[in-house]
Write an enzyme that holds these catalytic residues in place. Sequence first.
Site, PDB file in Angstrom:
ATOM      1  N   ARG A  49       0.779  -1.053  -0.010  1.00 56.54           N
ATOM      2  CA  ARG A  49       0.219   0.103  -0.184  1.00 56.54           C
ATOM      3  C   ARG A  49       1.225   0.858  -0.241  1.00 56.54           C
ATOM      4  O   ARG A  49       0.600   2.146  -0.588  1.00 56.54           O
ATOM      5  CB  ARG A  49      -1.237  -0.064   0.927  1.00 56.54           C
ATOM      6  CG  ARG A  49      -1.816   1.661   0.895  1.00 56.54           C
ATOM      7  CD  ARG A  49      -2.644   1.260   2.327  1.00 56.54           C
ATOM      8  NE  ARG A  49      -2.610   0.320   3.242  1.00 56.54           N
ATOM      9  CZ  ARG A  49      -1.790   0.164   4.387  1.00 56.54           C
ATOM     10  NH1 ARG A  49      -0.964   1.968   4.619  1.00 56.54           N
ATOM     11  NH2 ARG A  49      -2.022  -0.231   5.445  1.00 56.54           N
ATOM     12  N   TYR A 102     -17.282  17.070 -15.344  1.00 58.16           N
ATOM     13  CA  TYR A 102     -17.025  15.470 -15.098  1.00 58.16           C
ATOM     14  C   TYR A 102     -18.507  15.464 -14.678  1.00 58.16           C
ATOM     15  O   TYR A 102     -17.888  15.647 -13.539  1.00 58.16           O
ATOM     16  CB  TYR A 102     -15.971  14.518 -15.687  1.00 58.16           C
ATOM     17  CG  TYR A 102     -16.634  13.509 -15.494  1.00 58.16           C
ATOM     18  CD1 TYR A 102     -17.000  12.281 -15.385  1.00 58.16           C
ATOM     19  CD2 TYR A 102     -16.083  12.570 -13.974  1.00 58.16           C
ATOM     20  CE1 TYR A 102     -17.223  10.789 -15.936  1.00 58.16           C
ATOM     21  CE2 TYR A 102     -16.590  11.156 -13.601  1.00 58.16           C
ATOM     22  CZ  TYR A 102     -16.734  10.381 -14.299  1.00 58.16           C
ATOM     23  OH  TYR A 102     -17.118   8.595 -14.368  1.00 58.16           O
ATOM     24  N   ASP A 174      -7.627  18.774 -14.101  1.00 57.41           N
ATOM     25  CA  ASP A 174      -8.117  17.775 -14.573  1.00 57.41           C
ATOM     26  C   ASP A 174      -7.757  17.603 -15.963  1.00 57.41           C
ATOM     27  O   ASP A 174      -8.168  18.206 -17.291  1.00 57.41           O
ATOM     28  CB  ASP A 174      -9.630  17.266 -14.263  1.00 57.41           C
ATOM     29  CG  ASP A 174      -9.527  16.009 -15.036  1.00 57.41           C
ATOM     30  OD1 ASP A 174      -9.023  15.504 -15.626  1.00 57.41           O
ATOM     31  OD2 ASP A 174     -11.265  15.260 -13.778  1.00 57.41           O
ATOM     32  N   LYS A 199      -8.413   6.171 -19.298  1.00 63.84           N
ATOM     33  CA  LYS A 199      -8.424   7.221 -20.891  1.00 63.84           C
ATOM     34  C   LYS A 199      -7.564   6.726 -21.888  1.00 63.84           C
ATOM     35  O   LYS A 199      -6.789   5.962 -21.538  1.00 63.84           O
ATOM     36  CB  LYS A 199      -8.628   8.426 -20.327  1.00 63.84           C
ATOM     37  CG  LYS A 199     -10.348   8.793 -18.799  1.00 63.84           C
ATOM     38  CD  LYS A 199     -11.372   7.777 -19.605  1.00 63.84           C
ATOM     39  CE  LYS A 199     -12.976   7.814 -18.738  1.00 63.84           C
ATOM     40  NZ  LYS A 199     -12.543   8.033 -17.927  1.00 63.84           N
TER      41      LYS A 199
HETATM   42  C1  LIG Z   1     -12.584  14.502 -17.261  1.00 69.76           C
HETATM   43  C2  LIG Z   1     -12.615  13.022 -16.212  1.00 69.76           C
HETATM   44  N1  LIG Z   1     -12.277  13.112 -14.875  1.00 69.76           N
HETATM   45  C3  LIG Z   1     -12.043  12.266 -14.146  1.00 69.76           C
HETATM   46  C4  LIG Z   1     -13.343  11.024 -14.133  1.00 69.76           C
HETATM   47  C5  LIG Z   1     -13.147  10.207 -13.252  1.00 69.76           C
HETATM   48  O1  LIG Z   1     -11.872   8.890 -13.691  1.00 69.76           O
HETATM   49  P1  LIG Z   1     -12.461   7.029 -13.090  1.00 69.76           P
HETATM   50  O2  LIG Z   1     -13.450   6.912 -13.775  1.00 69.76           O
HETATM   51  O3  LIG Z   1     -10.860   6.724 -13.683  1.00 69.76           O
HETATM   52  O4  LIG Z   1     -12.871   6.812 -11.466  1.00 69.76           O
HETATM   53  C6  LIG Z   1     -13.523  10.814 -15.551  1.00 69.76           C
HETATM   54  C7  LIG Z   1     -14.377   9.534 -16.105  1.00 69.76           C
HETATM   55  O5  LIG Z   1     -15.153   9.712 -16.963  1.00 69.76           O
HETATM   56  C8  LIG Z   1     -13.627  11.836 -16.729  1.00 69.76           C
HETATM   57  O6  LIG Z   1     -13.512  11.564 -17.566  1.00 69.76           O
END
Ligand SMILES: Cc1ncc(COP(=O)(O)O)c(C=O)c1O
Length: 379
Positions: A49, A102, A174, A199
Site C-alpha cells: 500500500r 465531469y 484535470d 482514458k
Molecule cells: C474528465 C474526467 N475526470 C475524471 C474522471 C474519473 O475517473 P475514473 O472513472 O477513472 O474514476 C473521468 C471519468 O470519466 C473523466 O472523464
Amino acid sequence: MSNGFETLAIHAGQEPDPLTGAVVPPIYATSTYKQDGVGGLRSGYEYSRSANPTRTALEEALAAVEGGTRGLAFASGLAAEDTFLRAVCKPQDHVVIPNDAYGGTYRLFAKVNERWDLHYDPVPLHDLDAVAAAMTQKTKVVWVETPTNPLLGIADIAALAQLAHDNGALLVVDNTFASPYLQQPLALGADVVVHSTTKYVGGHSDVVGGALIAADAGLGEELAYHQNAMGAVAGPFDAWLTLRGLKTLGVRMDRHCDNAERVVDLLLAHPRVTDVLYPGLGDHPGHEVAAKQMKRFGGMVSFRVAGGEAEAVEVCNRAKLFTLGESLGGVESLIEHPGRMTHASAAGSPLEVPSDLVRLSVGIETVDDLLADLTQALA
Ligand SMILES: Cc1ncc(COP(=O)(O)O)c(C=O)c1O
C-alpha cells in the site's frame, strides 16, 4: 537522459530490472517485502500500500511526462480526486469548480464532500470575472477541467493559475481529455494535475486508474502521505498496464487528433447536425486559448442533432463501429448519450447537459470506416 516527451514516456522510471536486465518493469505481485533485520528495508519497500516497484515505475514516468516533482497512482481517477481534496481541504473550506465538470467529479462535490461541509460553486471557467467573484477567503482550490467533459469547454490555465495564486488558492487541472502529450498544465502554472488514467494514458480500455502529479515537492509529499493513509492505490497489474499504455501515448494522440479532425469535417457538413463542439474549430469560443495551451485539439468531439433527444439516442443506437459505451480515450471509437449515460448524475443540477448532445471518443481505426459508420448512423 534526453527529455523529449516520447523518450520520457518510454524510459522515465523504467531502467532495466537490476536483477535480470528485464527491459520492462516486472509486475511485482507482492504485498510485503523481506527486511534484512528489523527496519532493514531493501530500497525502501515495506508494504505494497505504501509503495510497490511496479507502481513506482508508473509514478516516476507520470511525474516526468507532466513535468512534476511527484507522481502518484491511484485505483481510479475519482480515488485520486478524493485523496487530493481530503489532503488539502478541511470542513468549511470552499472550492470553485467548472460548471460543466465531469459528472462524477460533480457528484463527488455535491453528494459526498458537501456532507463533510466542503463547499463548492460551479462557475463558467472561461469567465475570469465570474471566477474572481466566486472566490472567498475560504477558497482553497480552483478546480479546472480543460477541455471539459462533455461540452469541450476551454479554460485559460495560465490566467486561472494567476487568479488562484493571487487569492492564496491552489490550481488543480484535470488533464484527462488533453493528456500530457497535448497539454502541460504544470508548465502553465498549475499546482497539481489530476488524471483518469483509465482514458488516454492507459489508452486501451483495459484498466481503471487515476493519478495526481504535483509541481511542488512538499505538496507531493503531503499527497503521498494521504495516498498511503487513505489507501486507494493502483495495484501492480493495473500500474503495469497503465505504464504500457503511456509508452505509446504520443503516437496514439496524433492519430486520435487526425481522425477527430476528419470526423469534425463530416459533422460540420451534415444536415442533421446543428452544432459541433470541438476546440480546434475557429469559431469555438475557447479556440484561441486552446491554440495557445494545447499542441493539438484532441480526440473528443461532441455534437447536437436537429431531432432532439430522441434522435441523439437513435444515432447512438445505430452506430456500429463506434461502440455504444461510457468512458473514452481508448484505441477503439466510442459513442454515447451524455444526458442518459456519463452525465446522468448531473440531471436537475446546474451541470445538466443538453439532451440532444452526442459525445464521440474518436479512436484510431481506419478513418474512412469511422466516417462511413457515422454517415449511416446519422441517416
Ligand atoms: C474528465 C474526467 N475526470 C475524471 C474522471 C474519473 O475517473 P475514473 O472513472 O477513472 O474514476 C473521468 C471519468 O470519466 C473523466 O472523464
